[in-house]
Motif scaffolding. Structure first.
Motif, mmCIF file in Angstrom:
data_model
loop_
_atom_site.group_PDB
_atom_site.id
_atom_site.type_symbol
_atom_site.label_atom_id
_atom_site.label_comp_id
_atom_site.label_asym_id
_atom_site.label_seq_id
_atom_site.Cartn_x
_atom_site.Cartn_y
_atom_site.Cartn_z
ATOM 1 N N LEU A 1 31.254 0.906 64.514
ATOM 2 C CA LEU A 1 30.782 1.445 63.237
ATOM 3 C C LEU A 1 30.304 0.348 62.284
ATOM 4 N N TYR A 2 31.019 -0.778 62.286
ATOM 5 C CA TYR A 2 30.724 -1.812 61.286
ATOM 6 C C TYR A 2 30.077 -3.063 61.872
ATOM 7 N N ALA A 3 29.592 -2.971 63.097
ATOM 8 C CA ALA A 3 28.929 -4.125 63.710
ATOM 9 C C ALA A 3 27.711 -4.543 62.890
ATOM 10 N N GLY A 4 27.678 -5.807 62.514
ATOM 11 C CA GLY A 4 26.550 -6.346 61.774
ATOM 12 C C GLY A 4 26.490 -5.961 60.314
ATOM 13 N N HIS A 5 27.469 -5.208 59.809
ATOM 14 C CA HIS A 5 27.449 -4.770 58.412
ATOM 15 C C HIS A 5 27.940 -5.886 57.480
ATOM 16 N N SER A 6 27.503 -5.805 56.231
ATOM 17 C CA SER A 6 27.942 -6.767 55.219
ATOM 18 C C SER A 6 28.376 -6.048 53.938
ATOM 19 N N ARG A 7 28.596 -4.746 54.049
ATOM 20 C CA ARG A 7 29.004 -3.959 52.889
ATOM 21 C C ARG A 7 30.207 -3.089 53.254
ATOM 22 N N PRO A 8 30.974 -2.662 52.244
ATOM 23 C CA PRO A 8 32.118 -1.785 52.523
ATOM 24 C C PRO A 8 31.662 -0.418 53.004
ATOM 25 N N GLY A 9 32.462 0.173 53.873
ATOM 26 C CA GLY A 9 32.189 1.523 54.328
ATOM 27 C C GLY A 9 32.792 2.553 53.393
ATOM 28 N N GLY B 1 30.479 -9.211 64.207
ATOM 29 C CA GLY B 1 29.543 -9.794 63.254
ATOM 30 C C GLY B 1 29.570 -9.184 61.866
ATOM 31 N N ARG B 2 30.636 -8.512 61.502
ATOM 32 C CA ARG B 2 30.725 -7.972 60.133
ATOM 33 C C ARG B 2 31.078 -9.109 59.174
ATOM 34 N N THR B 3 30.477 -9.110 57.997
ATOM 35 C CA THR B 3 30.702 -10.196 57.046
ATOM 36 C C THR B 3 31.111 -9.654 55.678
ATOM 37 N N ILE B 4 31.678 -10.546 54.887
ATOM 38 C CA ILE B 4 32.056 -10.222 53.517
ATOM 39 C C ILE B 4 31.779 -11.454 52.651
ATOM 40 N N HIS B 5 31.180 -11.254 51.507
ATOM 41 C CA HIS B 5 30.863 -12.355 50.574
ATOM 42 C C HIS B 5 29.981 -13.429 51.210
ATOM 43 N N GLY B 6 28.993 -13.027 51.974
ATOM 44 C CA GLY B 6 28.082 -14.010 52.548
ATOM 45 C C GLY B 6 28.065 -13.989 54.059
ATOM 46 N N ASP B 7 26.967 -14.475 54.632
ATOM 47 C CA ASP B 7 26.759 -14.402 56.077
ATOM 48 C C ASP B 7 27.782 -15.209 56.876
#
Length: 244
Positions: A52-60, A135-141
């Motif tokens: 579900l969150y692969a490659g995401h950078s935002r909260p679900g 690959g999920r990120t938070i606060h930057g790549d």
């Protein structure tokens, strides 16, 4: 890895107080089937959340619902969160692992000491591997977030201690399940709260880390029990051949 078996690492006694000669497993027999179900369910959660969150950078959606109630805590709770976070950092984690392993050795449970190091280490290593795969990120790549390695560490360590206590005190099926589940919930929940409160992870990252430990720790324990059992059988067989 050769795991020595001491007198205290053996199972229950037989008739007349004689030892059965069977080593105490790291996974108590009364918990095996239940833990097997937990492993399957937890693995499914890890995979589903990862997809579900692969490659995401935002909260679900779940993250947006939970995060506002936890994120951005103020003193004195921020200091508590920082202290919890430190326990998952290399220095704090190493201290906890050494203390737990030393405790197992003092109790003459070398197999449990192996599980402390291997189970917790593999759980953290699996979380790190999954971070790069998802690959999920938070606060930057550069800040990979899924699953939470800190939460996986705390949960795995609590599981090992709970399994040891269940076998050590001969707890029954219900009491053992309650202890294992409560330990995982308290340790994983506390560390997960700290990670979300400090903005280091999304709530679903924490859930993924918790489930990762629920998969890896019992699986590692079963592997250790199997390896130690085969080693014990070979040693016993060699001893019988020498006496002939």
């Amino acid at each position: 890895m050769a795991v020595p078996i001491t007198a205290s690492d053996r199972g229950p006694t037989g008739r007349g107080g004689r030892g059965t000669g069977r080593p105490t497993p790291t996974v108590p027999p009364q918990l095996r089937a239940w833990l097997g179900l937990i492993v399957v369910l937890a693995a499914a959660v890890v995979v589903v959340l990862g997809v579900l969150y692969a490659g995401h950078s935002r909260p679900g959606m779940v993250d947006r619902w939970v995060q506002p109630a936890v994120d951005g805590v103020r003193p004195p709770w921020r200091q508590v969160a920082l202290a919890m976070d430190f326990l998952g950092e290399p220095a704090g984690a190493a201290t906890l692992l050494l203390a737990a392993a030393a405790g197992c050795l003092l109790l003459r449970r070398p197999r449990a000491a192996v599980l402390v190091v291997a189970g917790v280490g593999i759980a953290v290593g699996m979380a790190t591997l999954l971070k790069h795969l998802v690959g999920r990120t938070i606060h930057g790549d550069g800040n990979l977030s899924y699953p939470s390695g800190h939460t996986a560490f705390a949960t795995a360590l609590a599981l090992v201690v709970a399994l040891l206590a269940t076998g050590r005190f001969g707890l029954g099926r219900t009491a053992g399940r309650l202890l294992v589940l409560a330990s995982a919930l308290v340790a994983g929940g506390a560390m997960g709260w700290a990670q979300v409160a400090l903005g280091a992870h999304y709530p679903t990252d924490v859930l993924g880390g918790w489930c990762t430990a629920l998969v890896v720790t019992p699986a590692t324990a079963w592997l250790i029990d199997g390896a130690a059992g085969r080693l014990g059988d070979r040693t016993a067989g060699a001893g019988r051949r020498e006496r002939r």
